[in-house]
Design an enzyme around this catalytic site. Sequence first.
Site, mmCIF file in Angstrom:
data_model
loop_
_atom_site.group_PDB
_atom_site.id
_atom_site.type_symbol
_atom_site.label_atom_id
_atom_site.label_comp_id
_atom_site.label_asym_id
_atom_site.label_seq_id
_atom_site.Cartn_x
_atom_site.Cartn_y
_atom_site.Cartn_z
ATOM 1 N N ASP A 52 40.075 34.746 21.646
ATOM 2 C CA ASP A 52 41.110 35.501 20.822
ATOM 3 C C ASP A 52 42.302 34.717 20.372
ATOM 4 O O ASP A 52 43.105 35.045 19.598
ATOM 5 C CB ASP A 52 41.364 36.933 21.088
ATOM 6 N N HIS A 107 41.201 37.095 31.203
ATOM 7 C CA HIS A 107 39.668 37.598 31.096
ATOM 8 C C HIS A 107 39.155 38.160 32.292
ATOM 9 O O HIS A 107 39.450 37.642 33.325
ATOM 10 C CB HIS A 107 38.999 36.385 30.326
HETATM 11 C C1 SDX Z 1 37.418 39.953 24.713
HETATM 12 O O1 SDX Z 1 34.607 41.512 28.411
HETATM 13 C C2 SDX Z 1 34.422 40.423 27.580
HETATM 14 O O2 SDX Z 1 33.458 39.705 27.527
HETATM 15 C C3 SDX Z 1 35.469 40.479 26.316
HETATM 16 C C4 SDX Z 1 35.323 39.379 25.354
HETATM 17 C C5 SDX Z 1 33.752 39.592 24.502
HETATM 18 O O3 SDX Z 1 33.593 38.563 24.154
HETATM 19 O O4 SDX Z 1 33.508 40.464 24.582
HETATM 20 O O5 SDX Z 1 35.433 38.272 25.911
HETATM 21 C C6 SDX Z 1 36.284 39.524 24.331
HETATM 22 O O6 SDX Z 1 38.031 41.118 24.917
HETATM 23 C C7 SDX Z 1 38.715 38.952 25.308
HETATM 24 C C8 SDX Z 1 39.877 39.562 26.055
HETATM 25 C C9 SDX Z 1 40.911 39.831 24.819
HETATM 26 N N1 SDX Z 1 41.951 40.592 25.367
HETATM 27 C C10 SDX Z 1 43.116 39.973 25.469
HETATM 28 O O7 SDX Z 1 43.425 38.713 25.069
HETATM 29 C C11 SDX Z 1 44.384 40.670 25.688
HETATM 30 C C12 SDX Z 1 45.287 40.117 26.918
HETATM 31 N N2 SDX Z 1 44.395 39.986 28.104
HETATM 32 C C13 SDX Z 1 44.793 41.121 29.259
HETATM 33 O O8 SDX Z 1 44.763 42.594 28.889
HETATM 34 C C14 SDX Z 1 43.506 41.014 30.244
HETATM 35 O O9 SDX Z 1 43.369 39.559 30.621
HETATM 36 C C15 SDX Z 1 42.054 41.597 29.878
HETATM 37 C C16 SDX Z 1 42.155 42.930 29.428
HETATM 38 C C17 SDX Z 1 41.323 40.583 28.643
HETATM 39 C C18 SDX Z 1 41.329 41.490 31.333
HETATM 40 O O10 SDX Z 1 42.361 41.998 32.018
HETATM 41 P P1 SDX Z 1 41.917 42.743 33.585
HETATM 42 O O11 SDX Z 1 40.479 42.392 33.720
HETATM 43 O O12 SDX Z 1 42.558 43.702 34.041
HETATM 44 O O13 SDX Z 1 42.583 41.474 34.443
HETATM 45 P P2 SDX Z 1 42.613 39.878 34.775
HETATM 46 O O14 SDX Z 1 41.431 39.554 35.711
HETATM 47 O O15 SDX Z 1 42.385 39.414 33.401
HETATM 48 O O16 SDX Z 1 43.815 39.974 35.077
HETATM 49 C C19 SDX Z 1 44.300 39.607 36.668
HETATM 50 C C20 SDX Z 1 45.646 39.964 36.439
HETATM 51 C C21 SDX Z 1 46.282 41.286 36.396
HETATM 52 O O17 SDX Z 1 47.347 41.299 37.352
HETATM 53 P P3 SDX Z 1 47.227 41.896 38.899
HETATM 54 O O18 SDX Z 1 46.779 43.555 38.245
HETATM 55 O O19 SDX Z 1 46.131 41.354 39.443
HETATM 56 O O20 SDX Z 1 48.631 42.143 39.403
HETATM 57 O O21 SDX Z 1 46.423 39.112 35.672
HETATM 58 C C22 SDX Z 1 47.312 40.009 34.650
HETATM 59 C C23 SDX Z 1 46.726 41.355 34.927
HETATM 60 O O22 SDX Z 1 47.875 42.164 34.815
HETATM 61 N N3 SDX Z 1 46.859 39.515 33.233
HETATM 62 C C24 SDX Z 1 47.938 38.941 32.294
HETATM 63 C C25 SDX Z 1 47.203 38.749 31.374
HETATM 64 N N4 SDX Z 1 46.024 39.112 31.515
HETATM 65 C C26 SDX Z 1 45.568 39.533 32.773
HETATM 66 N N5 SDX Z 1 49.303 39.095 32.732
HETATM 67 C C27 SDX Z 1 50.079 38.435 31.478
HETATM 68 N N6 SDX Z 1 49.087 38.075 30.368
HETATM 69 C C28 SDX Z 1 47.821 38.490 30.077
HETATM 70 N N7 SDX Z 1 47.211 38.114 29.066
#
Ligand code: SDX
Length: 394
Positions: free
Chosen positions: A328, A270
Amino acid sequence: DTGMFTYDPGFTSTASCESKITYIDGDAGILNYRGYPIEQLAEHGDFLETCYLLLYGDLPTPAQKADFDYRVTRHTMVHEQMTRFFTGFRRDAHPMAVIVGCVGALSAFYHDSTDITDPMAREIASIRMIAKVPTLAAMAYKYSIGQPFVYPRNDLDYAANFLHMCFAVPCEEFKPNPVLARALDRIFILHADHEQNASTSTVRLAGSSGANPFACIAAGIACLWGPAHGGANEAALQMLQEIGTPDRIPEYVAKAKDKNDPFRLMGFGHRVYKNYDPRAKIMQKTCHEVLSEMGIKDDPLLDVAIELERFALKDEYFIEKKLYPNIDFYSGITLKAMGFPTSMFTALFALARTVGWIAQWKEMIEDPSQRIGRPRQLYTGHAKRDYVSIAQRR
Ligand code: SDX
């Protein structure tokens, strides 16, 4: 002491907007709606109480709650001509595609809600959206399975009415399961608002131009659909089904850590939470309640989810990146156990988040200093260069 937060100047300089609605502390895993912890609202209140709180800023008195429930309940029907919209869609269209279209189309029906400078118009638009989006979502589901639309009932509460509109058929009486209705109502509370997430920011930006509020909510639904956002609940369940058994978890966690592999663990990570998403904890508890009510003893998907969470939270990459389950991760297992197809998971997220989008839209519209949004960019393209006629290009 007004009981209101005050921020250090450093934070205010990076914030995209000010808001009094929802507070998240990502490091501590805290989520409050208008100061009330999500755990307490989910435990003691109902979804329409949360809607009132998000919209008007305080918990309703008994009289205010009764009046609000009455007004929302009596706007749950949609204009009968809306039913003809559905015949234009393919039966196998994704419900989110249908809902985006139909919610946007509401802007063609309610001309008394379009003058957003009129507080009454804003109020009626808000009530109509909270009331009608579930009806349209249920209609999208019925259309996709070839069953007749089921009209809302005024004697049912919000979540029970949604179950009724989705699962009742004309051939027999349908009594919504009260345990499932209570669980669904709580799931709606968890999804109601989440400060400036991508879809809420979309609604704020669209609304900042003075656009029709129904069209702005449709824009929010479109953004929420993405798998990185609200579409993650559908993607997370599909991921758990693909993993299939706990012994395949290491392989998938390795893929998620591989920078060259676009695969991400859906339902994990997140932008703001660098601790456990407080909603995920409540969702996991609700999941167990629903599985038990449905008589599902050991759900293989839940076994995979619990083992995946255990495995990932011990992994140094996930620890270093502070990646935890988000809302989720367990919602799909819960909604599937309730009888919803995966294609409807994000539609349920959207109908619950509609109140958050509207509350944030209202806050923005009613801010006297509000101006049209205009994000600035850092230009990294070509410097000025002269035109070359096509005859001279090689
Ligand atoms: C929602 O914003 C909100 O509040 C959204 C939400 C709401 O209520 O409105 O909370 C609802 O959208 C929840 C999130 C649902 N999405 C997912 O579960 C999809 C999987 N998650 C990732 O795609 C990711 O965590 C995001 C999109 C949610 C956030 O991604 P960010 O902001 O780009 O990065 P992060 O701080 O979460 O990640 C930091 C690092 C990154 O690596 P680096 O670029 O620093 O090397 O961790 C990695 C990411 O690549 N990473 C993951 C990961 N999530 C982040 N690696 C593997 N698996 C994952 N799930």
